[in-house]
Design a protein around this motif. Structure first.
Motif, mmCIF file in Angstrom:
data_model
loop_
_atom_site.group_PDB
_atom_site.id
_atom_site.type_symbol
_atom_site.label_atom_id
_atom_site.label_comp_id
_atom_site.label_asym_id
_atom_site.label_seq_id
_atom_site.Cartn_x
_atom_site.Cartn_y
_atom_site.Cartn_z
ATOM 1 N N PHE A 166 61.310 81.316 35.182
ATOM 2 C CA PHE A 166 61.462 82.696 35.628
ATOM 3 C C PHE A 166 62.870 83.222 35.355
ATOM 4 C CE2 PHE A 166 57.972 81.048 38.255
ATOM 5 C CZ PHE A 166 57.016 82.036 38.058
ATOM 6 N N THR A 167 63.879 82.424 35.670
ATOM 7 C CA THR A 167 65.253 82.910 35.492
ATOM 8 C C THR A 167 65.590 83.087 34.012
ATOM 9 O OG1 THR A 167 66.137 80.645 35.604
ATOM 10 C CG2 THR A 167 66.059 81.909 37.657
ATOM 11 N N TYR A 168 65.096 82.201 33.167
ATOM 12 C CA TYR A 168 65.382 82.307 31.728
ATOM 13 C C TYR A 168 64.819 83.616 31.168
ATOM 14 C CZ TYR A 168 65.761 81.112 26.790
ATOM 15 O OH TYR A 168 66.073 81.114 25.451
ATOM 16 N N GLN A 169 63.636 83.960 31.610
ATOM 17 C CA GLN A 169 63.005 85.200 31.147
ATOM 18 C C GLN A 169 63.877 86.408 31.481
ATOM 19 O OE1 GLN A 169 59.233 86.498 33.088
ATOM 20 N NE2 GLN A 169 58.320 86.227 31.057
ATOM 21 N N LYS A 170 64.451 86.412 32.686
ATOM 22 C CA LYS A 170 65.324 87.512 33.098
ATOM 23 C C LYS A 170 66.634 87.501 32.317
ATOM 24 C CE LYS A 170 63.293 89.743 36.530
ATOM 25 N NZ LYS A 170 63.174 91.203 36.605
ATOM 26 N N ILE A 171 67.203 86.319 32.151
ATOM 27 C CA ILE A 171 68.479 86.200 31.441
ATOM 28 C C ILE A 171 68.354 86.762 30.035
ATOM 29 C CG2 ILE A 171 70.119 84.541 30.462
ATOM 30 C CD1 ILE A 171 69.513 82.734 32.921
ATOM 31 N N SER A 506 65.269 90.592 43.053
ATOM 32 C CA SER A 506 65.728 90.555 41.662
ATOM 33 C C SER A 506 64.753 89.789 40.779
ATOM 34 C CB SER A 506 67.106 89.904 41.594
ATOM 35 O OG SER A 506 67.068 88.586 42.126
ATOM 36 N N HIS A 507 64.064 88.808 41.368
ATOM 37 C CA HIS A 507 63.090 87.986 40.645
ATOM 38 C C HIS A 507 61.816 87.889 41.494
ATOM 39 C CE1 HIS A 507 67.018 86.812 39.081
ATOM 40 N NE2 HIS A 507 66.443 86.261 38.027
ATOM 41 N N PRO A 508 61.020 88.970 41.561
ATOM 42 C CA PRO A 508 59.871 88.976 42.481
ATOM 43 C C PRO A 508 58.847 87.892 42.200
ATOM 44 C CG PRO A 508 59.791 90.862 40.987
ATOM 45 C CD PRO A 508 61.132 90.240 40.814
ATOM 46 N N GLU A 509 58.579 87.622 40.919
ATOM 47 C CA GLU A 509 57.597 86.586 40.596
ATOM 48 C C GLU A 509 58.087 85.214 41.030
ATOM 49 O OE1 GLU A 509 58.894 88.680 38.351
ATOM 50 O OE2 GLU A 509 57.267 89.917 37.541
ATOM 51 N N LEU A 510 59.383 84.949 40.838
ATOM 52 C CA LEU A 510 59.959 83.672 41.257
ATOM 53 C C LEU A 510 59.883 83.523 42.778
ATOM 54 C CD1 LEU A 510 61.559 81.045 40.927
ATOM 55 C CD2 LEU A 510 63.651 82.420 40.801
ATOM 56 N N ILE A 551 77.543 93.162 31.345
ATOM 57 C CA ILE A 551 76.112 93.357 31.581
ATOM 58 C C ILE A 551 75.710 93.040 33.016
ATOM 59 C CG2 ILE A 551 73.795 92.583 30.891
ATOM 60 C CD1 ILE A 551 74.974 91.997 28.110
ATOM 61 N N ASP A 552 76.273 91.984 33.576
ATOM 62 C CA ASP A 552 75.810 91.509 34.883
ATOM 63 C C ASP A 552 76.972 90.986 35.721
ATOM 64 O OD1 ASP A 552 74.141 90.754 36.941
ATOM 65 O OD2 ASP A 552 73.506 88.879 35.997
ATOM 66 N N PRO A 553 77.894 91.869 36.106
ATOM 67 C CA PRO A 553 79.074 91.397 36.847
ATOM 68 C C PRO A 553 78.739 90.767 38.190
ATOM 69 C CG PRO A 553 78.958 93.793 36.864
ATOM 70 C CD PRO A 553 77.932 93.327 35.882
ATOM 71 N N VAL A 556 73.379 88.988 39.059
ATOM 72 C CA VAL A 556 72.015 89.174 39.544
ATOM 73 C C VAL A 556 71.030 88.329 38.735
ATOM 74 C CG1 VAL A 556 70.147 90.863 39.776
ATOM 75 C CG2 VAL A 556 72.479 91.477 40.438
ATOM 76 N N TYR A 557 71.273 88.223 37.430
ATOM 77 C CA TYR A 557 70.306 87.571 36.552
ATOM 78 C C TYR A 557 70.569 86.080 36.352
ATOM 79 C CZ TYR A 557 69.049 92.369 35.684
ATOM 80 O OH TYR A 557 68.657 93.666 35.856
ATOM 81 N N LEU A 558 71.658 85.576 36.952
ATOM 82 C CA LEU A 558 71.918 84.132 37.027
ATOM 83 C C LEU A 558 72.107 83.481 35.661
ATOM 84 C CD1 LEU A 558 69.310 83.369 39.821
ATOM 85 C CD2 LEU A 558 71.788 83.556 40.103
ATOM 86 N N ALA A 559 72.877 84.130 34.801
ATOM 87 C CA ALA A 559 73.239 83.525 33.524
ATOM 88 C C ALA A 559 74.456 82.628 33.668
ATOM 89 C CB ALA A 559 73.517 84.611 32.482
#
Length: 772
Positions: A166-171, A506-510, A551-553, A556-559
């Motif tokens: 899930f997180t990779y998809q968002k990243i 931020s990651h509803p499916e997760l 992009i994501d200070p 939120v997207y956990l990169a």
């Protein structure tokens, strides 16, 4: 090597189902693909809430033109001022007055009106337009819909478990790439702090090394979870939720003995009690068939609120206050909703009526608890109902309680009135205790889940409802709390508000996948945490690059892994553990460590056993921060400076501030100075080489080896301090004689004093008290 370096993060509202942002606070253009499906919950409602609900929302007192856009019925009804016209017509832009109003060039027609200073962006208008064309479909609030497991995204070489899918998809959707894996020493420190709240020793760092030998990262995780310190770490969160304290609050603020409940919480976490059982015992352990004393003790969760002992108060007024507190703690800490808003009137944003609030209130309204038991002259360490524990209990079912005395222990717990004594619960007009109106029966909010008819109308029935697979909130809220514990921010940022004014996930499916998986696997807390800390997402480096900042200070997207300052309790734990001062006794009564003189006395009535602060001595000074005595009217000042909860109400999260007071504290706190002195004397006697002694101190405190630049700076500083003390020997004694830990005359040397100054500087590094 500065003291505290933090950056103010920019707030980003993440729209969760599409790979773009569309909030009014961001000047980003939105391009919609032809087949994009727009969600009311995640795309439209945030816009309407921000720009339209002030005049066309749930607040009847401020509603204009009798138009509601927050409900499907209101939005599709005929307009009162224009019969035959409708705000929304499914699939038809031209017939939808909303579309015409938000695109009008006539300032008299334009919505929002110019005088409101609210403006819809072009991307927001496009979203609403496409939503109407797609049918203007309203949805139940996402958090009130039963959680279901979504399909897993595809796997790839980076992912280690389902979380990463899930997180990779968002990243990737944000044009980012995951960070490389953190360095082994960073991972060892990170996971040690996350699972036990304690830093790894040099021996542990050496044992696991780069994880290439027989000792794997998973072995480390398993070992940390089996450590009794695991339960102590999680208990800090639960003490905030259960508003645990060692005094009653209000004016006289006398002592109470709720600490056996804290021992039980530590024990339950260490034994990996399933979360559904953990909740059931706390809500209704006394109502279980043949309830034993451990199950009854767990109900102290409900009795940790403040109590008055002031003369002349009205008993019923305060009894109602206590029931309100129980109701609000349950709704916020366990359900993650703001039910307290409905105490005086229907909730303005969530679908909870005042009637439903008092139906929830009714579950807690039939305990024989009193509002007033007497003034401070008859103060007792527990209030009715009381659980008494003797030596037989403490050597049997309650053996986990750390009690060295031979007298009985007393704790405030729950009890239930007999059938013929039960109170009638009324809706209270404007929430006032002496203004009863309509009687109600115990029940649950229909918008969440109606109470099934086969469940009891008491706290045991409430517990069953709470832990039902059909309940949409309980598992989501707890999974989110665990995520917040690890990553600093929950998947839902507003951890105590899953309602309509709370943050979107931020990651509803997760979140849903984890919640369902948690329930399907026996509500296993340790398994959940292991899933998180063994994920590739967790094991990333915390290094920040220009793409992250652009992009994501806010991460939120956990990169990348987050950089988080430790909590107040864990800063104390780290200092004591790394210095060798920590006394690892598990459980027991609270302790009174070093504290500035006069703090208590300036905020007390001058009556009762807590009128004067009496500092503890010996090993009690070196306990974990979890065990610090909490006086409600004067919470521990050092902990408050580092953003701890003051425990007067349920809290599900803490802020992280950065103030000069924190640096001042770390430089001058007797605990930090004493720990530095003790570590310095021990290393001074064990290691004679100056370079080696500094390397050892550095590794104990920062949990890694020095680099050459750091070595040069610290050795130079050590030499400067050594020269100072050798030239001014009269400064050695006052420098070293800090704290109560014994010091021998032979240890009062210039070398020890110089090394102590180096260690103080190490404790004041940002990296020391930051999880990286």
């Amino acid at each position: 090597m500065s003291l505290f370096r933090t950056s103010n993060s920019l707030a980003l509202l993440t729209l969760a189902l599409l790979a773009w942002n569309c909030t009014s606070k961001e000047n980003k253009s939105l391009e919609l693909a032809p087949n994009d499906q727009i969600s009311y919950n995640f795309h439209i409602r945030p816009i309407l809430s921000d720009k339209c609900f002030a005049c066309h929302g749930p607040d009847a007192n401020k509603r204009e033109a009798d138009l509601r856009l927050d409900t499907e019925e209101g939005a599709f009804a005929s307009l009162k001022d224009s019969p035959g016209k409708f705000a929304l017509v499914s699939g038809n832009l031209e017939e939808s007055e909303v579309y015409h109003r938000i695109t009008s060039e006539d300032t008299g027609e334009l919505m929002p009106p110019p005088e409101s200073n609210l403006v819809l962006t072009e991307s927001e208008i496009n979203l609403i337009k496409e939503w109407i064309k797609q049918g203007a479909k309203y949805e139940p609030h996402w958090a009130f819909s039963k959680a279901e497991k979504p399909a897993l995204p595809p796997s790839n070489e980076w992912t280690k478990n389902e979380i990463d899918l899930f997180t990779y998809q968002k990243i990737i959707s944000q044009g980012l790439e995951p960070n490389p894996v953190a360095k082994p020493h960073e991972l060892i420190k990170r996971v040690s702090l996350d699972l036990t709240g304690l830093p790894p020793s040099p021996e542990v760092l050496d044992k696991y090394g780069d994880f290439s030998g027989p000792n794997s990262y998973e072995d480390l995780v398993d070992g940390l979870m089996s450590d009794p310190a695991f339960g102590e770490k999680l208990a800090v969160l639960w003490m905030d939720i259960s508003r645990y304290s060692d005094s009653y609050g209000y004016q006289d603020d006398n002592i109470r003995t709720q600490w056996p409940y804290r021992d039980w919480v530590i024990h339950a976490f260490n034994e990996n009690m399933p979360y559904d059982q953990f909740l059931t015992w706390q809500l209704a352990g006394d109502l279980l068939p043949d309830a034993n004393k451990e199950q009854i003790l767990a109900t102290a969760f409900n009795r940790n609120h403040k109590y008055t002992e002031e003369g002349g108060v009205i008993d019923e007024e305060y009894r109602i206050e206590y029931v309100l507190d129980k109701t609000n703690t349950f709704s916020k800490g366990i359900l993650g909703i703001t039910m307290e808003c409905a105490q005086c009137h229907d909730h303005k944003y969530d679908p909870f009526s005042q009637k439903e609030y008092y139906e929830m209130f009714a579950f807690f309204n039939n305990t024989p608890e009193k509002g007033y038991e007497g003034d401070v002259s008859v103060s007792k360490p527990a209030k009715t109902p009381i659980l008494w524990m003797d030596q037989e209990d403490l050597s049997g079912v309650m053996s986990f309680i750390n009690y060295q005395d031979t007298s009985k222990l007393s704790v405030s717990v729950m009890g239930e009135l007999d059938e013929g004594e039960k109170r009638i619960t009324y809706i209270l007009d404007r929430g006032v205790y002496d203004a009863p109106t309509v009687p109600v029966e115990a029940s649950t909010p229909a918008a969440i889940l109606e109470l099934p008819k086969n469940m009891e109308g008491n706290r045991l029935g409430l517990a069953k409802w709470t832990t039902s697979r059909e309940n949409p909130l309980t598992a989501r809220v707890f999974v989110n709390l665990m995520w917040q514990e690890i990553f600093g921010t929950g998947i839902v940022k507003s951890a105590g508000d899953f309602g309509m004014q709370g943050d979107l996930p931020s990651h509803p499916e997760l979140l849903d996948w984890l919640a369902v998986d948690f329930m399907e696997n026996g509500w296993d807390i340790k398994r959940l945490l292991k899933q998180i800390v063994t994920s590739a997402t967790y094991q990333q480096s915390a290094a920040i690059n220009k793409d992250h900042l652009a992009i994501d200070p806010a991460n939120v997207y956990l990169a990348r892994a987050p950089r988080l300052r430790l909590s107040a309790e864990n800063i104390q734990d780290l200092v004591l553990a790394s210095s060798g001062l920590l006394h690892k006794e598990l459980g027991g009564p609270s302790v009174k460590p070093y504290q500035p003189e006069g703090v208590w006395e300036a905020a007390t009535s001058g009556r009762g056993v807590l009128a004067t602060y009496v500092q503890d001595t010996g090993k009690s000074l070196y306990r974990r921060g979890l065990y610090n005595f909490i006086k409600l009217t004067v919470p521990p000042p050092k902990a408050i400076i580092f953003d701890s909860s003051n425990r007067d109400q349920c809290e599900v999260g803490r802020g992280r501030t950065n103030t000069p007071l924190q640096a001042l504290l770390m430089l001058n706190d007797p605990m930090v100075l004493e720990a530095s002195r003790v570590l310095a004397t021990r290393l001074d006697s064990e290691i004679k080489d100056d370079s080696e002694v500094i390397k050892t101190a550095f590794k104990r405190i920062l949990c890694r080896d020095m680099n050459s630049e750091e070595e040069e700076i610290l050795e130079s500083y050590f030499e400067d301090q050594l020269d100072r003390f050798e030239a001014n020997p009269e400064q050695i004694k006052p420098t070293l004689e800090v704290g109560e830990y014994p010091i021998e005359k032979s240890e009062k040397t210039a070398r020890t004093a110089a090394l102590m100054q180096v260690i103080v500087s190490l404790y004041n590094l940002e990296e020391t008290i930051t999880k990286i």
